[in-house]
Design an enzyme around this catalytic site. Structure first.
Site, PDB file in Angstrom:
ATOM      1  CB  CYS A 264      -0.894   0.030   1.247  1.00 23.22           C
ATOM      2  SG  CYS A 264      -2.019  -1.327   1.366  1.00 23.22           S
TER       3      CYS A 264
HETATM    4  N1  SAJ Z   1       6.149   2.516   9.047  1.00 21.57           N
HETATM    5  C1  SAJ Z   1       7.163   3.264   9.616  1.00 21.57           C
HETATM    6  N2  SAJ Z   1       6.846   4.196  10.561  1.00 21.57           N
HETATM    7  C2  SAJ Z   1       5.559   4.405  10.957  1.00 21.57           C
HETATM    8  C3  SAJ Z   1       4.532   3.629  10.367  1.00 21.57           C
HETATM    9  C4  SAJ Z   1       4.852   2.697   9.424  1.00 21.57           C
HETATM   10  O1  SAJ Z   1       8.329   3.099   9.286  1.00 21.57           O
HETATM   11  O2  SAJ Z   1       5.336   5.253  11.834  1.00 21.57           O
HETATM   12  C5  SAJ Z   1       6.471   1.542   8.010  1.00 21.57           C
HETATM   13  C6  SAJ Z   1       6.057   0.136   8.379  1.00 21.57           C
HETATM   14  O3  SAJ Z   1       7.087  -0.531   9.066  1.00 21.57           O
HETATM   15  C7  SAJ Z   1       5.799  -0.484   6.999  1.00 21.57           C
HETATM   16  C8  SAJ Z   1       5.319   0.686   6.165  1.00 21.57           C
HETATM   17  O4  SAJ Z   1       5.746   1.866   6.841  1.00 21.57           O
HETATM   18  O5  SAJ Z   1       6.991  -0.970   6.442  1.00 21.57           O
HETATM   19  C9  SAJ Z   1       3.803   0.724   5.980  1.00 21.57           C
HETATM   20  O6  SAJ Z   1       3.263   0.595   7.269  1.00 21.57           O
HETATM   21  P1  SAJ Z   1       1.670   0.810   7.543  1.00 21.57           P
HETATM   22  O7  SAJ Z   1       1.526   0.846   9.042  1.00 21.57           O
HETATM   23  O8  SAJ Z   1       1.163   1.946   6.775  1.00 21.57           O
HETATM   24  O9  SAJ Z   1       1.053  -0.567   7.097  1.00 21.57           O
HETATM   25  P2  SAJ Z   1       0.378  -1.016   5.744  1.00 21.57           P
HETATM   26  O10 SAJ Z   1       1.265  -0.871   4.585  1.00 21.57           O
HETATM   27  O11 SAJ Z   1      -0.180  -2.360   6.026  1.00 21.57           O
HETATM   28  O12 SAJ Z   1      -0.788   0.043   5.548  1.00 21.57           O
HETATM   29  C10 SAJ Z   1      -2.095  -0.345   5.782  1.00 21.57           C
HETATM   30  C11 SAJ Z   1      -2.947   0.676   5.070  1.00 21.57           C
HETATM   31  N3  SAJ Z   1      -4.292   0.185   4.990  1.00 21.57           N
HETATM   32  C12 SAJ Z   1      -4.929   0.287   3.810  1.00 21.57           C
HETATM   33  O13 SAJ Z   1      -4.418   0.769   2.827  1.00 21.57           O
HETATM   34  C13 SAJ Z   1      -6.307  -0.223   3.779  1.00 21.57           C
HETATM   35  C14 SAJ Z   1      -2.931   1.996   5.818  1.00 21.57           C
HETATM   36  O14 SAJ Z   1      -3.935   2.869   5.257  1.00 21.57           O
HETATM   37  C15 SAJ Z   1      -3.223   1.785   7.259  1.00 21.57           C
HETATM   38  O15 SAJ Z   1      -3.231   3.050   7.937  1.00 21.57           O
HETATM   39  C16 SAJ Z   1      -2.123   0.916   7.832  1.00 21.57           C
HETATM   40  O16 SAJ Z   1      -2.292  -0.368   7.190  1.00 21.57           O
HETATM   41  C17 SAJ Z   1      -2.207   0.765   9.328  1.00 21.57           C
HETATM   42  O17 SAJ Z   1      -2.712   1.701   9.981  1.00 21.57           O
HETATM   43  O18 SAJ Z   1      -1.683  -0.253   9.827  1.00 21.57           O
END
Ligand code: SAJ
Length: 424
Positions: A264
């Site tokens: 995503c």
């Molecule tokens: N990450 C960081 N720092 C942060 C947050 C995330 O380095 O503060 C990294 C994570 O380790 C990962 C990447 O970014 O590698 C993405 O992390 P994510 O928490 O955004 O997880 P995703 O990719 O699973 O995003 C999904 C998305 N959901 C949908 O698209 C329906 C996102 O909109 C959600 O907000 C997110 O999950 C969530 O909240 O977990």
């Protein structure tokens, strides 16, 4: 809730979005057929075996008992009253949108649907896709959008690995090609989603999704850039973020990490920046800068690992380096675009002896080389010259890890920065 007879819903794509959607709809009495081009997937689903971590076999059995079925035969589309498309939209080799699956699904629909059908695209894509790419293939010259066929976009909001929000209690944004399309799609989703939000149109619904994930991408890049100069300024950014997070309004905490993975966050913003450049001829600078910062994060981790070894007069070349947690985020068994991969590649290139442990990854290959999977993370930590903590899975006992006395580079700020532990 609608009082009309339950429609026959076909959900195209039975992955982490389509399958939960299909099973939720089936819970409300809607007759649901899950269509997937992969017959192996369809057969497994029919036999009650789920390939989606967030869908248990028990969930699937309950859906099957309510009449859900799965097939790889597109003939089911001809019997549909509603078709929802949940297929992948990856990036192509040139970094632009790869809409092949969306186009294939739209063509299958266009060849088969009866007049009067509602078609909704859920796959994340750039604003304009539903109107310019999906709708013409679905309607063809046979049907009239807004009259003999209704077409809308509704972004998926499935969040892998967490259970607090599911299909039913995650507000659903819906935007139609015409107002009538919006209303028809909204009324349909209101059958099985608690809150439905009507967008002005399909483009606004497409843009809402990209805004949601671009917001994350840019703000993660912000802290990934700040953590670098904060360290050089002698400032603990992790603590500063914890302090800022106490502000009850106007702030959302993001934390530095080894990079941004998944299907995503690193992908969706690229759909937007590609569209802006392709249509308007100029760049979406915030996204392009965020991509530059976040894609450099794994290399920065390799640089910090070299610094940590150097402090003990050790070279990367020949050093035993243990990577802990190689998935793209904690507690999700998904390696897609994991930042661990470019990090491991860089360390291997520099001559390090790299091994890994991840409770969710039993076998891991980096650039064609299968890395040794350690059985015991704590024993392996003691034997390593440096441990790099990437994803703090719940399965890890962080206090025990610290107590090993191993030299640890903590890329997530989850360990106390003391003794033999240093932060990014
Ligand atoms: N990450 C960081 N720092 C942060 C947050 C995330 O380095 O503060 C990294 C994570 O380790 C990962 C990447 O970014 O590698 C993405 O992390 P994510 O928490 O955004 O997880 P995703 O990719 O699973 O995003 C999904 C998305 N959901 C949908 O698209 C329906 C996102 O909109 C959600 O907000 C997110 O999950 C969530 O909240 O977990």
């Amino acid at each position: 809730m609608s009082s009309d007879p339950a429609p026959h819903l076909v959900v195209m794509g039975q992955g982490y979005v389509g399958l939960p959607m299909a099973l939720r709809a089936a819970e409300t009495g809607i007759r649901v057929t899950g269509f997937d081009t992969n017959e192996t997937t369809a057969a497994a689903l029919r036999s009650g075996v789920s390939h989606i971590g967030d869908v248990s076999d028990a969930d699937l059995a309950a859906g099957l008992a309510r009449g859900y079925t799965a097939t790889s035969d597109p003939g089911c589309i001809a019997e549909a009253d509603v078709v929802i498309v949940c297929v992948p939209t990856p990036l192509s080799a040139d970094g632009g949108p790869d809409l092949a699956a969306v186009i294939a699904a739209a063509d299958l629909i266009g060849e088969r649907i009866r007049p009067g059908v509602l078609c909704v695209l859920e796959s994340t894509t750039y604003p304009g896709t539903t109107e310019e790419v999906f709708a013409p293939r679905v309607a063809g010259d046979r049907l009239v959008v807004g009259e003999s066929v209704h077409i809308a976009f509704s972004p998926e909001r499935i969040n892998p690995g967490q259970t607090e929000y599911g299909v039913r209690n995650t507000p659903k944004v819906v935007g139609g090609i015409t107002p009538a399309c919006t209303e028809r799609a909204a009324a349909f989703y209101e059958r099985f989603v608690d809150e439905v939000v009507r967008a002005k149109g399909a483009r606004e619904a497409e843009m809402a999704k990209l805004l949601e994930n671009t917001f994350r991408h840019v703000n993660i890049a912000l802290v990934n850039e700040m953590v670098r100069f904060s360290r050089e300024l002698g400032i603990d950014l992790w603590n500063a973020i914890d302090c800022a997070a106490t502000k009850p309004f106007g702030f959302m905490a993001f934390r530095p990490g080894p990079g941004v993975g998944g299907h995503c966050i690193p992908v969706d913003p690229a759909y937007l920046s590609h569209r802006v450049r392709a249509v308007l001829g100029y760049s979406f600078r915030m996204v392009e800068l965020a991509e530059e910062v976040n894609s450099a994060a794994p290399i920065y981790v390799a640089q910090r690992a070299a610094e940590a070894l150097n402090e003990r007069a050790l070279a990367v070349n020949g050093a035993r380096i243990l990577l802990l947690g190689v998935t793209y985020k904690p507690d999700v068994a998904d390696l897609r675009q994991t930042p661990a991969e470019p990090l491991a590649a860089r360390l291997l290139e520099q001559g390090a002896d790299v091994s890994y442990h991840d409770p969710l990854v039993s076998c891991w290959t980096v650039e064609g080389r299968e890395l040794c999977a350690e059985a015991d993370p704590y024993g392996a930590a003691v034997a390593a010259d440096l441990v790099v903590l990437l994803q703090p899975h719940r399965a890890y006992d962080l206090a025990r890890l610290e107590a090993t006395g191993a030299h640890i580079l903590d890329t997530r700020g989850v360990l106390p920065a003391r003794g033999t532990t240093t932060r990014l």
